[in-house]
Design an enzyme around this catalytic site. Structure first.
Site, mmCIF file in Angstrom:
data_model
loop_
_atom_site.group_PDB
_atom_site.id
_atom_site.type_symbol
_atom_site.label_atom_id
_atom_site.label_comp_id
_atom_site.label_asym_id
_atom_site.label_seq_id
_atom_site.Cartn_x
_atom_site.Cartn_y
_atom_site.Cartn_z
ATOM 1 C CE LYS A 131 -4.362 -1.382 0.114
ATOM 2 N NZ LYS A 131 -5.404 -0.898 -0.804
ATOM 3 C CB SER A 180 -1.432 -8.048 -0.793
ATOM 4 O OG SER A 180 -2.366 -8.687 0.062
#
Length: 429
Positions: free
Chosen positions: A62, A322
């Site tokens: 992110k 992720s």
């Protein structure tokens, strides 16, 4: 401040934005390892690699999108600072970028955000960030963030629904191809609001059009699939927030059209299957993944209750891990959900005669030799002939469930299976 453009660019233009974002991230984002995974390679016959975005400084990809957007703000926008909403990982990326770029930020997270992520947000942002915990879902926090941006003039830094965010997240795909030295045959990308899928998919559409891109959503929050079916972003009536990093109720106005243009396949993986993959990553591979981090690779599992993405032997397959921001206190629930998904754990309400030997008859007459009682709650009532007990059974072999049910049916002891879709079952889990 609304960051969305009036008209969306083409996939080729998004791919160019990804290349531009890569220059903003040079020396900032880590070039995370691309590691071959023997377990999944042996299971599928393919050459499976894990892109370890859990090893970024904020333990998720992110920061790529957050930093890309914030590094492009002009001097006029800086005094008002930034504001964002996040389930935890995007917030850490924004907090990290605030500290690195010297920008003040207000960060809104839902109450479901694990404490570990909240603590990391504060630690990464330091004096530059203010953390506000509000609402039970990402979308509630997102609404609060929009209201704050409108009131203060701060720049909204979306978790996925901005082209600059999408471009930053798309640099993961460019990095994978550079590390492999060629494009993979298949890319598995976890999907929440669709930013990572849109960015990676757009870049690969131009640079490696033969790569099959597959988006992996959590079954309890498949907002992109719902939006594609409806033809526009729709708000899911209910969501399962367990895969908190991908538990988004509504797809983005920017990301959904891009994903539609890609025409890529979407799959929705049950949360219990994600839990089984989390445990395999930890116990076999030594990878500490959060639920969203295990989402992509969970689609390659091949258990009897798994929803599996089939890949051809010899293909090069990359799954993006992720994020790794998992709270250790959640592992008891992870194990529980995994056992239930695999058909190993079952709950029953057993009405025992209140007489000596009743429990022994249950053990000898109903349980198999490799079955185990993992929960037993019973209180004897002296004025009753029978007494109910809540019994949790873990099977040595999930394929033995029909035989167990046959023994229950033949037993004089009254046994009622607790259905997994009932409210009492949700209380147990």
């Amino acid at each position: 401040m609304d960051p969305m453009p009036e008209a969306l660019p083409s996939l080729a233009e998004v791919a160019a934005l990804v290349d531009r974002a890569a220059t903003h991230l040079e020396g900032v984002a880590a070039v995370t390892p691309l590691q071959r995974n023997d377990r999944l390679s042996d299971l599928t016959g393919a050459d499976v690699w894990l892109k370890r975005e859990d090893l970024q400084p904020v333990r998720s990809y992110k920061l790529r999108g957050a930093y890309t957007l914030m590094s492009q703000l002009d001097d006029g926008a800086l005094p008002a600072g930034v504001v964002c909403a996040s389930a935890g990982n995007h917030a850490q990326g924004v907090a990290w970028a605030c500290a690195r770029l010297g920008i003040d930020g207000a960060i809104f997270v839902p109450t479901t955000t694990p404490r570990q992520k909240r603590d990391r947000i504060r630690a990464l942002g330091g004096d530059r960030v203010r953390l506000i915990v509000t609402g039970e879902t990402y979308d509630a926090a997102d609404q609060a963030a929009h209201e704050a941006a409108d009131k203060t003039g701060a720049t909204l830094v979306p978790a996925f629904d901005d082209l600059r965010t999408v471009a930053g997240q798309g640099t993961v795909a460019a990095e994978i191809v550079a590390q492999l030295g060629a494009a993979p045959d298949v890319l598995l990308a976890p999907v929440g609001g669709g930013g990572l899928l849109a960015g990676c998919g757009a870049w690969l559409h131009e640079a490696a059009p033969t790569t099959r891109v597959i988006g992996v959503e959590p079954a309890g929050a498949a907002c992109i699939a719902a939006g594609l079916q409806a033809g526009h972003p729709v708000r899911l009536a209910t969501i399962d927030t367990f895969v908190d990093g991908a538990a988004v109720r509504r797809a983005g106005e920017v990301t959904l059209p891009l994903v539609r243009a890609l025409g890529c396949r979407l799959v929705a993986i049950p949360e219990g299957q994600v839990c089984s993959e989390m445990l395999s990553l930890y116990q076999v591979d030594g990878v500490i993944a959060e639920p969203a981090g295990a989402l992509a690779s969970s689609a390659l599992r091949q258990g009897p209750h798994d929803l599996t993405v089939r890949v051809a032997p010899g293909q090069t397959v990359v799954a993006i891990v992720s994020g790794g921001n998992n709270d250790i206190s959640r592992y008891s629930e992870v194990l529980e959900r995994s056992l239930l998904h695999e058909g190993r754990k079952h709950y029953f309400m057993v009405t025992f005669p209140q007489e000596p030997g009743a429990l022994r008859r249950f053990l000898d007459g109903i349980l198999g030799p490799d079955d185990d009682i993992v929960l037993f709650e019973y209180t004897k009532k002296s004025n009753r002939e029978t007494g109910p007990a809540l019994v949790g059974v873990e099977l040595g072999d999930p394929d033995e469930l029909p035989a167990l049910l046959d023994r229950i049916a033949a037993s004089p002891i009254q046994v009622e299976a607790i259905p997994p879709d009932g409210s009492f079952y949700r209380y147990l889990v």
